[in-house]
Design a protein around this motif. Structure first.
Motif, PDB file in Angstrom:
ATOM      1  N   UNK A 117      42.353 -27.255   8.715  1.00 15.51           N
ATOM      2  CA  UNK A 117      41.638 -26.735   7.547  1.00 15.51           C
ATOM      3  C   UNK A 117      42.579 -25.954   6.638  1.00 15.51           C
ATOM      4  N   UNK A 118      43.414 -25.095   7.204  1.00 18.13           N
ATOM      5  CA  UNK A 118      44.323 -24.287   6.389  1.00 18.13           C
ATOM      6  C   UNK A 118      45.355 -25.169   5.695  1.00 18.13           C
ATOM      7  N   UNK A 119      45.906 -26.135   6.407  1.00 18.54           N
ATOM      8  CA  UNK A 119      46.884 -27.039   5.804  1.00 18.54           C
ATOM      9  C   UNK A 119      46.288 -27.761   4.606  1.00 18.54           C
ATOM     10  N   UNK A 120      45.085 -28.254   4.778  1.00 20.37           N
ATOM     11  CA  UNK A 120      44.427 -28.988   3.697  1.00 20.37           C
ATOM     12  C   UNK A 120      44.147 -28.088   2.494  1.00 20.37           C
ATOM     13  N   UNK A 121      43.680 -26.867   2.744  1.00 17.58           N
ATOM     14  CA  UNK A 121      43.242 -26.035   1.634  1.00 17.58           C
ATOM     15  C   UNK A 121      44.420 -25.505   0.821  1.00 17.58           C
ATOM     16  N   UNK A 122      45.550 -25.197   1.463  1.00  9.84           N
ATOM     17  CA  UNK A 122      46.689 -24.712   0.682  1.00  9.84           C
ATOM     18  C   UNK A 122      47.337 -25.854  -0.097  1.00  9.84           C
ATOM     19  N   UNK A 123      47.305 -27.040   0.445  1.00 12.79           N
ATOM     20  CA  UNK A 123      47.879 -28.179  -0.274  1.00 12.79           C
ATOM     21  C   UNK A 123      47.071 -28.516  -1.514  1.00 12.79           C
ATOM     22  N   UNK A 124      45.775 -28.216  -1.488  1.00 13.27           N
ATOM     23  CA  UNK A 124      44.966 -28.440  -2.690  1.00 13.27           C
ATOM     24  C   UNK A 124      45.373 -27.509  -3.820  1.00 13.27           C
ATOM     25  N   UNK A 125      46.047 -26.407  -3.478  1.00 11.88           N
ATOM     26  CA  UNK A 125      46.579 -25.498  -4.498  1.00 11.88           C
ATOM     27  C   UNK A 125      47.979 -25.902  -4.929  1.00 11.88           C
ATOM     28  N   UNK A 126      48.474 -27.003  -4.410  1.00 11.67           N
ATOM     29  CA  UNK A 126      49.807 -27.456  -4.767  1.00 11.67           C
ATOM     30  C   UNK A 126      50.910 -26.811  -3.958  1.00 11.67           C
ATOM     31  N   UNK A 127      50.559 -26.185  -2.841  1.00  9.94           N
ATOM     32  CA  UNK A 127      51.543 -25.532  -1.981  1.00  9.94           C
ATOM     33  C   UNK A 127      51.831 -26.433  -0.784  1.00  9.94           C
ATOM     34  N   UNK A 128      53.085 -26.844  -0.655  1.00 10.35           N
ATOM     35  CA  UNK A 128      53.481 -27.649   0.489  1.00 10.35           C
ATOM     36  C   UNK A 128      53.974 -26.733   1.599  1.00 10.35           C
ATOM     37  N   UNK A 129      53.382 -26.847   2.744  1.00  6.44           N
ATOM     38  CA  UNK A 129      53.746 -25.995   3.871  1.00  6.44           C
ATOM     39  C   UNK A 129      53.727 -26.828   5.145  1.00  6.44           C
ATOM     40  N   UNK A 130      54.714 -26.606   6.003  1.00  9.88           N
ATOM     41  CA  UNK A 130      54.825 -27.393   7.220  1.00  9.88           C
ATOM     42  C   UNK A 130      53.792 -27.003   8.254  1.00  9.88           C
ATOM     43  N   UNK A 131      53.470 -27.947   9.135  1.00 14.34           N
ATOM     44  CA  UNK A 131      52.462 -27.683  10.167  1.00 14.34           C
ATOM     45  C   UNK A 131      52.891 -26.555  11.091  1.00 14.34           C
TER      46      UNK A 131
END
Length: 204
Positions: A117-131
């Motif tokens: 859930x967290x990975x998906x929601x931050x990526x919707x803001x255009x933030x790429x973050x590793x698992x």
């Protein structure tokens, strides 16, 4: 803060959106601009009970005080509607209406599959973050870790009240009984709850 982040020697390795948590109704921000809105929802029975528990321990202002029992509070007027239970419905109806594009985060989903859930929601803001980074952040924010932190800090907090209480889903099943259930049956509450995936019974 934005100027501080983007200039000088303290500039971070990468820039993130500024994240702000609020319990205010959206009209407070009528003149503000947002890059995105996350609407965090929780089963209203658990959310309303948790609100009472927090206010009974930490409410300081007169308007934040609550009666000695949960039922007495439920039977009184809400902060901006006819009851505390209907406050929940009014709050989320207002935010969903003001920001129909808001991403909805359910407390229960965050508990059951937090990394996804967290990975998906931050990526919707255009933030790429590793698992791996998300996994570390989720672990640092877990109920167990936050409870440990609170225990360490309790000695420095006046009164020593506990903010991190149980961290459970469906906690309402442990305290609900028919007389209390009657406070969670209004059309407004049940309709709004259903929109977020919570089915409340029409009668106790």
């Amino acid at each position: 803060m934005h100027d501080k982040d983007t200039g000088g020697e303290a500039r971070p390795a990468r820039l993130w959106p500024r994240l702000v948590k609020t319990h205010h109704v959206p009209v407070v921000f009528s003149e503000a601009a947002f890059g995105g809105v996350w609407l965090l929802v929780r089963d209203p029975r658990d959310a309303i009970y948790a609100s009472y528990q927090w206010r009974s321990r930490f409410g300081e202002e007169p308007w934040d005080q609550v009666p000695d029992t949960f039922e007495a509070w439920l039977s009184g007027p809400g902060d901006f509607s006819r009851s505390p239970a209907d406050d929940w419905a009014a709050f989320y109806t207002a935010w969903a209406g003001a920001f129909p594009q808001a991403d909805v985060l359910r407390f229960e989903d965050l508990k059951q599959r937090p990394v996804e859930v967290v990975t998906d929601i931050v990526r919707r803001l255009g933030v790429e973050v590793g698992e791996a980074d998300v996994t570390r952040a989720v672990d640092a924010s877990s109920f167990t870790r936050m409870r440990e932190h609170e225990e360490r800090a309790a000695g420095s907090r006046p009164g020593g009240g506990r903010m991190v209480r149980e961290g459970k889903t469906d906690g309402w099943k442990g305290w609900m009984y028919p007389d209390l259930a009657g406070y969670f049956t209004s059309v407004e509450l049940r309709t709004t709850a259903r929109e977020f995936g919570y089915d409340l019974p029409e009668s106790p």
